[in-house]
Design an enzyme around this catalytic site. Structure first.
Site, short mmCIF file in Angstrom:
data_model
loop_
_atom_site.label_atom_id
_atom_site.label_comp_id
_atom_site.label_asym_id
_atom_site.label_seq_id
_atom_site.Cartn_x
_atom_site.Cartn_y
_atom_site.Cartn_z
N ASP A 33 3.86 3.15 6.35
CA ASP A 33 3.29 2.79 7.66
C ASP A 33 4.29 2.16 8.62
O ASP A 33 5.36 1.70 8.23
CB ASP A 33 2.17 1.77 7.46
CG ASP A 33 2.72 0.38 7.12
OD1 ASP A 33 3.50 0.28 6.15
OD2 ASP A 33 2.41 -0.59 7.83
N LYS A 64 0.81 -1.19 0.00
CA LYS A 64 0.00 0.00 0.00
C LYS A 64 0.86 1.26 0.00
O LYS A 64 0.37 2.35 -0.25
CB LYS A 64 -0.88 0.03 1.26
CG LYS A 64 -1.80 -1.14 1.42
CD LYS A 64 -2.53 -0.99 2.78
CE LYS A 64 -3.18 -2.27 3.20
NZ LYS A 64 -3.71 -2.19 4.57
N ASP A 111 14.62 -0.50 0.62
CA ASP A 111 15.36 -0.71 1.86
C ASP A 111 16.38 -1.83 1.63
O ASP A 111 17.44 -1.58 1.07
CB ASP A 111 14.29 -1.05 2.93
CG ASP A 111 14.83 -1.13 4.34
OD1 ASP A 111 15.71 -0.35 4.69
OD2 ASP A 111 14.35 -1.99 5.12
P1 IMP Z 1 12.73 -4.01 1.17
O1 IMP Z 1 12.20 -5.26 0.55
O2 IMP Z 1 13.51 -4.30 2.43
O3 IMP Z 1 13.49 -3.12 0.22
O4 IMP Z 1 11.51 -3.21 1.73
C1 IMP Z 1 10.61 -2.64 0.92
C2 IMP Z 1 9.28 -2.45 1.58
O5 IMP Z 1 9.35 -2.42 3.00
C3 IMP Z 1 8.77 -1.11 1.14
O6 IMP Z 1 7.85 -1.30 0.11
C4 IMP Z 1 8.16 -0.53 2.36
O7 IMP Z 1 6.76 -0.72 2.29
C5 IMP Z 1 8.71 -1.30 3.52
N1 IMP Z 1 9.69 -0.49 4.25
C6 IMP Z 1 11.03 -0.42 4.06
N2 IMP Z 1 11.60 0.46 4.88
C7 IMP Z 1 10.59 0.98 5.60
C8 IMP Z 1 10.52 1.99 6.61
O8 IMP Z 1 11.51 2.62 7.02
N3 IMP Z 1 9.28 2.28 7.09
C9 IMP Z 1 8.15 1.62 6.68
N4 IMP Z 1 8.17 0.70 5.72
C10 IMP Z 1 9.38 0.37 5.20
MG MG Z 2 5.00 -1.36 4.05
#
Ligand code: IMP
Ligand code: MG
Length: 184
Positions: A168, A52, A112
């Site tokens: 969120d 979302k 992230d």
């Molecule tokens: P990744 O797979 O670790 O790159 O994370 C991606 C997903 O995690 C993103 O689409 C975000 O929805 C969520 N996310 C990553 N970092 C944060 C944060 O600092 N706050 C909230 N959601 C996060």
């Molecule tokens: Mg998220």
């Protein structure tokens, strides 16, 4: 920095600070829109937002693009509850749009570890788009676990837990108009 202690039922460990104000967000979105316009105008691109978290960013971004485009959303789940990633990604709600031959732009809130977008780019590549690019509002490169090429980056952020502007923590804070971080 502005500091607010969230009232009612939350303790001071939920203190949040404004990291990027709504005014700064607006200039970042305008800059991204002009770069995207240069590349994708006249290509009737398909923008795919990851739900979302990208919903507010997507709605501001598309209104800054003054050419023909289509959009769709996909819902992925990688995070469990709270602040930890589960490390594995699932498609929770798929696309309705046809991807083959389209110029596809993935619209993400925050990259992230990179696991989520790496999964989605691989998933979309198999559907043979004419081109595939990634736009993220926020990039947290210090936490990267898999390499990701980002075509359009809004802002690089430090290793803080971000909320607001669609993003969120346990489904809360998506409605904050500014991008904030929560205290560790
Ligand atoms: P990744 O797979 O670790 O790159 O994370 C991606 C997903 O995690 C993103 O689409 C975000 O929805 C969520 N996310 C990553 N970092 C944060 C944060 O600092 N706050 C909230 N959601 C996060
Ligand atoms: Mg998220």
């Amino acid at each position: 920095m502005l500091k607010t202690i969230i009232s009612s039922g939350m303790d001071s460990s939920d203190a949040r600070h404004v990291l990027i104000s709504r005014g700064e967000i607006a200039s970042v979105v305008a800059r991204l829109a002009s770069a995207i316009s240069r590349d994708l105008r006249d290509k009737n691109p398909l923008l795919i937002g990851i739900l979302k978290g990208s919903f507010i960013f997507m709605s501001d971004l598309v209104r800054a693009l003054d050419f023909s485009l289509e959009l769709d959303f996909i819902r992925l789940s990688s995070y469990g509850r709270g602040r930890q990633t589960s490390g594995s990604v699932r498609v929770v709600q798929g696309l309705r749009s046809e991807v083959p031959g389209r110029h596809v732009l993935v619209v993400e809130d925050i990259v992230d570890t990179g696991i989520t977008v790496a999964f989605l780019l691989e998933y979309l590549k198999k559907k043979k788009p004419a081109s595939l690019a990634l736009c993220t509002l926020l990039d947290k490169p210090s936490r990267r676990r898999v390499p990701v090429t980002i075509d359009y980056t809004g802002m690089t952020v430090p290793d803080k837990f971000i909320v607001g502007y669609g993003i969120d923590c346990d489904e809360k804070f998506r409605n904050l108009p500014d991008i904030c971080y929560l205290e560790d």
